[in-house]
Design a protein around this motif. Structure first.
Motif, PDB file in Angstrom:
ATOM      1  N   ARG A 206       0.834  -1.214   0.000  1.00  0.00           N
ATOM      2  CA  ARG A 206       0.000   0.000   0.000  1.00  0.00           C
ATOM      3  C   ARG A 206       0.862   1.256   0.000  1.00  0.00           C
ATOM      4  NH1 ARG A 206      -3.288  -3.082   3.185  1.00  0.00           N
ATOM      5  NH2 ARG A 206      -2.346  -2.318   5.128  1.00  0.00           N
TER       6      ARG A 206
ATOM      7  N   GLN B 278       0.156   8.914  -5.810  1.00  0.00           N
ATOM      8  CA  GLN B 278      -0.031  10.321  -5.415  1.00  0.00           C
ATOM      9  C   GLN B 278       0.887  11.246  -6.214  1.00  0.00           C
ATOM     10  OE1 GLN B 278      -2.291  11.687  -3.391  1.00  0.00           O
ATOM     11  NE2 GLN B 278      -3.220   9.683  -3.005  1.00  0.00           N
TER      12      GLN B 278
ATOM     13  N   ASP C  59       0.708   3.737  -3.036  1.00  0.00           N
ATOM     14  CA  ASP C  59       0.107   5.054  -2.784  1.00  0.00           C
ATOM     15  C   ASP C  59       1.086   6.189  -3.071  1.00  0.00           C
ATOM     16  OD1 ASP C  59      -2.159   3.753  -2.048  1.00  0.00           O
ATOM     17  OD2 ASP C  59      -2.016   4.194   0.106  1.00  0.00           O
TER      18      ASP C  59
END
Length: 202
Positions: free
Chosen positions: A108, A116, A112
């Motif tokens: 994760r 992002q 992420d």
């Protein structure tokens, strides 16, 4: 349609005291990517890991750099693939904060941080180009130039010999239509040369 990004974009994530410093940037090949990764180690000598993923032609890579197998490089590469990117390097520098995140937590975190960074990146469509060469009689030079211009092609070179030779490139999707128009307008007097046959003998 595949896309690339025009400039490097950074994003930093803090999870349980671990810092994940992500960067996505345009990249042409694996050798250049490895130089960037080496430079990151020089900039961050205290980092625990510098993980990276690359999509550049046939030179893709997914490097976990000591993280448990499949928890860093592969998830980062999956983000690039999912967004249909090409010619892009994703790197994540991790400073360990003393708390283990577990395999799911790592996936994760790496996913992420890259996702992002990509949210802030300006994506540019990659338009496949085709390079064409044709020759026409002098009387048809104006017509050929107009057709090339109207098709939005980029004229690279014009040579005047026994006839006029044009070298140009344009989006692949527009090439066939332009060739058809010129063939019809030229009544068979426009001659096409395969660019692969023009390598100089010198």
């Amino acid at each position: 349609m595949p896309q690339t990004i025009n400039i490097a974009v950074h994003y930093e994530l803090l999870i349980k005291k671990s810092r994940f410093i992500a960067c996505v940037q345009p990249m042409t090949d694996r050798a250049s990517a490895q130089k960037i990764v080496a430079a990151l180690w020089e900039q961050h000598p205290g980092a625990a890991h510098v993980c990276w993923a690359l999509l550049a032609g046939g030179q893709s890579a997914a490097v976990d750099d000591g993280e448990p197998s499949g928890t860093a490089g592969r998830p980062m590469l999956d983000v690039l693939r999912h967004q249909d990117l090409e010619g892009v390097l994703a790197t994540v520098v991790r400073y360990f904060g003393g708390v283990k995140l577990g395999a799911g937590g790592l996936v994760r975190a790496y996913t992420d941080s890259v996702a992002q960074a990509l949210l802030k990146a300006e994506k540019i469509p990659i338009i496949k180009q085709r390079f064409l060469i044709c020759s026409a009689p002098y009387a048809m030079e104006g017509l050929v130039r107009r057709e090339i211009e109207m098709a939005g092609a980029e004229l690279n070179n014009v040579q005047h010999g026994n006839d006029v030779q044009f070298e140009f490139n344009l989006p692949d999707t527009a090439a066939d239509a332009l060739m058809t128009r010129l063939n019809e307008a030229g009544h068979g007097r426009i001659v096409w040369t395969n660019p692969d046959d023009t390598s100089s003998a010198s």
